[in-house]
Design a protein around this motif. Sequence first.
Motif, mmCIF file in Angstrom:
data_model
loop_
_atom_site.group_PDB
_atom_site.id
_atom_site.type_symbol
_atom_site.label_atom_id
_atom_site.label_comp_id
_atom_site.label_asym_id
_atom_site.label_seq_id
_atom_site.Cartn_x
_atom_site.Cartn_y
_atom_site.Cartn_z
ATOM 1 N N TYR A 185 19.398 1.143 -9.320
ATOM 2 C CA TYR A 185 18.552 1.395 -8.157
ATOM 3 C C TYR A 185 17.275 2.135 -8.514
ATOM 4 O O TYR A 185 16.566 2.637 -7.657
ATOM 5 C CB TYR A 185 19.362 2.164 -7.112
ATOM 6 N N PHE A 186 17.015 2.208 -9.801
ATOM 7 C CA PHE A 186 15.820 2.860 -10.315
ATOM 8 C C PHE A 186 14.570 2.121 -9.821
ATOM 9 O O PHE A 186 14.526 0.901 -9.794
ATOM 10 C CB PHE A 186 15.892 2.790 -11.840
ATOM 11 N N ASN A 187 13.589 2.879 -9.421
ATOM 12 C CA ASN A 187 12.298 2.304 -9.013
ATOM 13 C C ASN A 187 11.292 2.661 -10.096
ATOM 14 O O ASN A 187 10.835 3.806 -10.189
ATOM 15 C CB ASN A 187 11.898 2.891 -7.659
ATOM 16 N N ALA A 188 10.979 1.687 -10.928
ATOM 17 C CA ALA A 188 10.171 1.972 -12.120
ATOM 18 C C ALA A 188 8.820 2.584 -11.750
ATOM 19 O O ALA A 188 8.349 3.523 -12.394
ATOM 20 C CB ALA A 188 9.968 0.690 -12.925
ATOM 21 N N ALA A 189 8.208 2.079 -10.684
ATOM 22 C CA ALA A 189 6.878 2.584 -10.331
ATOM 23 C C ALA A 189 6.918 4.045 -9.904
ATOM 24 O O ALA A 189 5.948 4.772 -10.037
ATOM 25 C CB ALA A 189 6.275 1.727 -9.221
ATOM 26 N N ASN A 190 8.061 4.467 -9.387
ATOM 27 C CA ASN A 190 8.183 5.860 -8.954
ATOM 28 C C ASN A 190 8.862 6.729 -9.997
ATOM 29 O O ASN A 190 8.985 7.938 -9.820
ATOM 30 C CB ASN A 190 8.976 5.953 -7.644
ATOM 31 N N HIS A 222 -4.252 -5.916 14.071
ATOM 32 C CA HIS A 222 -4.363 -7.337 13.728
ATOM 33 C C HIS A 222 -3.987 -7.500 12.255
ATOM 34 O O HIS A 222 -4.585 -6.877 11.381
ATOM 35 C CB HIS A 222 -5.788 -7.831 13.988
ATOM 36 N N LEU A 223 -2.994 -8.335 12.008
ATOM 37 C CA LEU A 223 -2.512 -8.535 10.641
ATOM 38 C C LEU A 223 -3.021 -9.871 10.135
ATOM 39 O O LEU A 223 -2.785 -10.913 10.761
ATOM 40 C CB LEU A 223 -0.973 -8.513 10.626
ATOM 41 N N LEU A 224 -3.697 -9.842 9.020
ATOM 42 C CA LEU A 224 -4.239 -11.083 8.459
ATOM 43 C C LEU A 224 -3.172 -11.807 7.649
ATOM 44 O O LEU A 224 -2.443 -11.192 6.870
ATOM 45 C CB LEU A 224 -5.432 -10.776 7.558
ATOM 46 N N ALA A 225 -3.098 -13.104 7.856
ATOM 47 C CA ALA A 225 -2.166 -13.901 7.053
ATOM 48 C C ALA A 225 -2.668 -13.937 5.616
ATOM 49 O O ALA A 225 -3.869 -13.998 5.367
ATOM 50 C CB ALA A 225 -2.083 -15.309 7.619
ATOM 51 N N SER A 226 -1.742 -13.862 4.679
ATOM 52 C CA SER A 226 -2.130 -13.850 3.276
ATOM 53 C C SER A 226 -0.986 -14.372 2.437
ATOM 54 O O SER A 226 0.187 -14.195 2.780
ATOM 55 C CB SER A 226 -2.476 -12.422 2.839
ATOM 56 N N GLU A 227 -1.330 -15.012 1.352
ATOM 57 C CA GLU A 227 -0.293 -15.493 0.439
ATOM 58 C C GLU A 227 -0.243 -14.677 -0.837
ATOM 59 O O GLU A 227 0.445 -15.035 -1.797
ATOM 60 C CB GLU A 227 -0.517 -16.979 0.152
ATOM 61 N N GLU A 228 -0.984 -13.577 -0.851
ATOM 62 C CA GLU A 228 -0.894 -12.665 -2.002
ATOM 63 C C GLU A 228 0.473 -11.983 -1.976
ATOM 64 O O GLU A 228 1.152 -11.951 -0.946
ATOM 65 C CB GLU A 228 -1.995 -11.596 -1.900
ATOM 66 N N ASP A 229 0.855 -11.383 -3.098
ATOM 67 C CA ASP A 229 2.098 -10.628 -3.120
ATOM 68 C C ASP A 229 2.009 -9.466 -2.122
ATOM 69 O O ASP A 229 0.928 -8.991 -1.814
ATOM 70 C CB ASP A 229 2.366 -10.084 -4.527
ATOM 71 N N PRO A 230 3.179 -8.998 -1.651
ATOM 72 C CA PRO A 230 3.143 -7.954 -0.624
ATOM 73 C C PRO A 230 2.496 -6.660 -1.125
ATOM 74 O O PRO A 230 2.693 -6.242 -2.258
ATOM 75 C CB PRO A 230 4.625 -7.703 -0.326
ATOM 76 N N SER A 273 4.989 3.837 -0.789
ATOM 77 C CA SER A 273 4.945 2.571 -0.022
ATOM 78 C C SER A 273 5.325 1.348 -0.847
ATOM 79 O O SER A 273 4.843 0.253 -0.572
ATOM 80 C CB SER A 273 3.530 2.350 0.559
ATOM 81 N N ASN A 274 6.184 1.522 -1.849
ATOM 82 C CA ASN A 274 6.398 0.387 -2.743
ATOM 83 C C ASN A 274 7.811 -0.206 -2.686
ATOM 84 O O ASN A 274 8.191 -0.956 -3.578
ATOM 85 C CB ASN A 274 6.035 0.771 -4.186
ATOM 86 N N SER A 275 8.565 0.099 -1.655
ATOM 87 C CA SER A 275 9.944 -0.413 -1.606
ATOM 88 C C SER A 275 9.975 -1.937 -1.622
ATOM 89 O O SER A 275 10.760 -2.542 -2.359
ATOM 90 C CB SER A 275 10.671 0.114 -0.367
ATOM 91 N N VAL A 276 9.145 -2.551 -0.807
ATOM 92 C CA VAL A 276 9.137 -4.019 -0.776
ATOM 93 C C VAL A 276 8.547 -4.578 -2.069
ATOM 94 O O VAL A 276 9.065 -5.551 -2.630
ATOM 95 C CB VAL A 276 8.383 -4.545 0.462
ATOM 96 N N GLN A 277 7.486 -3.953 -2.562
ATOM 97 C CA GLN A 277 6.887 -4.455 -3.810
ATOM 98 C C GLN A 277 7.898 -4.398 -4.950
ATOM 99 O O GLN A 277 8.002 -5.326 -5.754
ATOM 100 C CB GLN A 277 5.649 -3.627 -4.170
ATOM 101 N N ASP A 278 8.648 -3.311 -5.022
ATOM 102 C CA ASP A 278 9.647 -3.151 -6.077
ATOM 103 C C ASP A 278 10.776 -4.175 -5.920
ATOM 104 O O ASP A 278 11.323 -4.671 -6.902
ATOM 105 C CB ASP A 278 10.212 -1.725 -6.012
#
Lengths: 153, 728
Positions: free
Chosen positions: B117-122, B680-688, B130-135
């Motif tokens: 459950y290690f979060n490398a970025a943290n 207003h949330l812009l649609a995007s296909e970039e990574d979260p 704010s990186n739970s989803v990114q991780d």
Amino acid sequence: MRIRLNDRMVEVDAAPDTPLLWVLRDHLNLRGTKFGCGRALCGACTVHLDGAAVRSCSVPLAAVGGRAVTTVEGLSANRRHAVQRAWIELDVPQCGYCQSGQIMSAAALLAANPAPSDADIDAAMAGNICRCGTYVRIRRAIHRAAELLRGGE
Amino acid sequence: MDRIESAPVPAAAECGQPEGDDALNRRQFLGAATRLGGLVLALSLPLPRTARARSNPASAELNAWLSIAPDDSITILVDRSEMGQGVFTALPMLLAEELEVSLDRVAIVAAPVGDAYFNAANGGQMTGTSNSVQDAWVKLRTAGAQARSMLIRAAAETWGVDAAACRARDGAVIGPSGARLSYGALAERAARLPVPQQVALKAPNEFRLIGRGLPRTDTPAKVDGSAVFGIDVRLPGMLYGTYAQCPVLGGWPESVDASAAQGMAGVHSVLTLDRGVLVLAEHYWQALAARKALRVHWNPGPNAHLDNAGIRALLARAADTDPGLVARSDGDVHSALRGAARTFSATYELPLLAHATMEPMNCTADVRADRCDLYVGTQAQQLSQAAAAVPAGLPPDRVAVHTTLLGGGFGRRLDIDFIPAAVAGSKAAGRPVQVIWTREDDMTHDTYRPPALERVSAGLDADGRLVAWQLHITSPSVTARVAPPVVGVDASVVEAAIDMPYDVPNLSITYTRQEIGIDLGYLRSVSHALNCFVIESFMDELAAASGRDPLEFRMRLLDKQPRHRRVLETAATLAGWGRNAPGRHQGLALMEGYSSKIAQIAEISFDAGKLRVHRIVCVVDCGRMVNPRIVESQIESGIVFGLTAALWGEVTIEGGAVKQNNFDGYRVLRANECPQIVVHLLASEEDPGGIGEVAVPPVAPAVANAIFAATGERLRTLPLGRFKPRGA
């Protein structure tokens, strides 16, 4: 001492100066009512006394008397109260800690005023702090609950 | 709607003690799985977890998040702390997407401490930045896909058919002949299969869950009072504790006369610890009453004369005398400033802030001879484990951390100062102990957001274009306290400055570290909030000085930043930039943070000299959204949090003690003060990108810029709420 709590009589063995909040949480194991400030400044501990919203952190047990105490656990069975249904529909809570108090304030408001305006909501809810900032959704959910109470779907 | 299981905490708490050594390991690493009678896929005991995690993080830990019981119940362990930001919904969605199960079939529990459950970025098992989803974005989808693949293979072997002819759908595997086996029936066989190293993840157009505004899994328990926060933990025989600390930050008890307190109703004991005095009683109210009867002589320590003026002087002297470490340097800022047609300089100052989570700090500990169970709302499981191990007198791996729901985190619960007293109390009393800080304790002994003094200079060429930007930040370093040593620049101090989106050929960001003698902590959006206020306010100053519209001035510097241009342009359109009603005034701010781009436009008025914020329009590009409904609520949340800080946030210190001690002195935004918020949330296909913090920082500069538009007065110090326009 006996108090009327969520439609039944319960026996409480606590000093009369004990705030109702701690009677509920520590003596009666009703933990939905939260401790936030201890001085009636934040509303996290809001319960109903004879239907009116009060801050249970600042109501000593001795002052409860024969009045009916309602906590979030006693608001409805299975989250059927209109306020709870609206809260679920709009996903109001974030961390959720203040929400029992918010819900009890909202329920008391709607019982007294079935069609509150934004200004009515602001006035009734100003005593309930939310650090997650769910105020926008709370306002929307109270209007939605009012609609549900009127029989709308 | 009964999706959430706040177990294991309440279940463990109410079932009494877990048993012996093996029980600890199993509870530690399998969580609820063992109790469900199921199995944890691909997680074999004994656990060479550390080695596996470090040598091959992509394979070894994969299914530490998932268990499936024979009765088809599916449990997903979430290894980030749920503090309102929605990880108990968004992270299971990632795994469930690939597993092909719907979210309402899944029970969700908090993960124990574990290397998986290690979060490398943290740098640890931590919820922050704010990186739970990114991780989790690739990790948990891969875990789900691997499990699905193993379940399909188990079914194929059972039927003697080709796995390629089978497919997974809605918690079952369907064979070529239409035969169907549920995951529960397959799980045991699947778990014995090797974990596939290569799995194909779904293409976005195949997503069934990701991208949908599914209801939060934790909502039902949060509307009927059943959600279990740290303060709600109950253990058999538990004592309640209140912990008195020296009013002067950094002080300690010199002598304690507890004789009056000891004899009071319900009082169990009074313990003098290094930094405070712990009163234990049968009920919390009894402990509070006894605390009032203590007579403590406090040694105030080194901060007895600390106050805000002294802190300011410390920062100013350091800023004057130290050139600072270079955090970013492009071009030659000194020559560019000398050669500029016009130059401008300003000094900005930012105050200490309190976290003020709604749930005051608390911790419950149960120390036994050979183990310690810790029940705590924490953002940092390993740090909590270590903090408990010392007073428990046990090695860290004998401490089981049970993470409850958090009644607000905001970075406060990355700290562990509220843990040791509960552990020491339990060890001394031989009973479980819950220590609850009062609101006054919480507010006067926070780990405050650091103050800063920032000096900024800029040069414009003859065409009014920004050609030089020099920012010198002077501030303490939180990282140097919590994760020493910091060599060079503390990156968390210069964030939002070093990645400023504007195209400036000559740019210098420098940092001078100056401590102020008290413990400081990370607060939601950390230094983004400080630096964004300075950058976006000063950009506005430059726009005004060059006679340009603030929007146009910024747009000229964003040629290479299409995503930033888009959020800014969209916000301007939505807010009707430049077309404000009479008496209304607008201000804007732009920021990049957590890989997300955000623009906000505040609309204000002054009514009889009183500032009112009417509306905040916010446009966000946070890449692909896992759950847009949660993203939207997080943006609303950040705006309210940011507006509280912008208008009222300030901790003042006198004689080393914090003056504000409750919500009367430390004002936070209330329902009746909350503006209209348009997201207003812009649609995007970039990574979260991250969404939990990014909306906080732009609020203060947007409001300050609107105040400038309204009054011509530039406010370079926060908070803004006490400002009265001239003549009002």
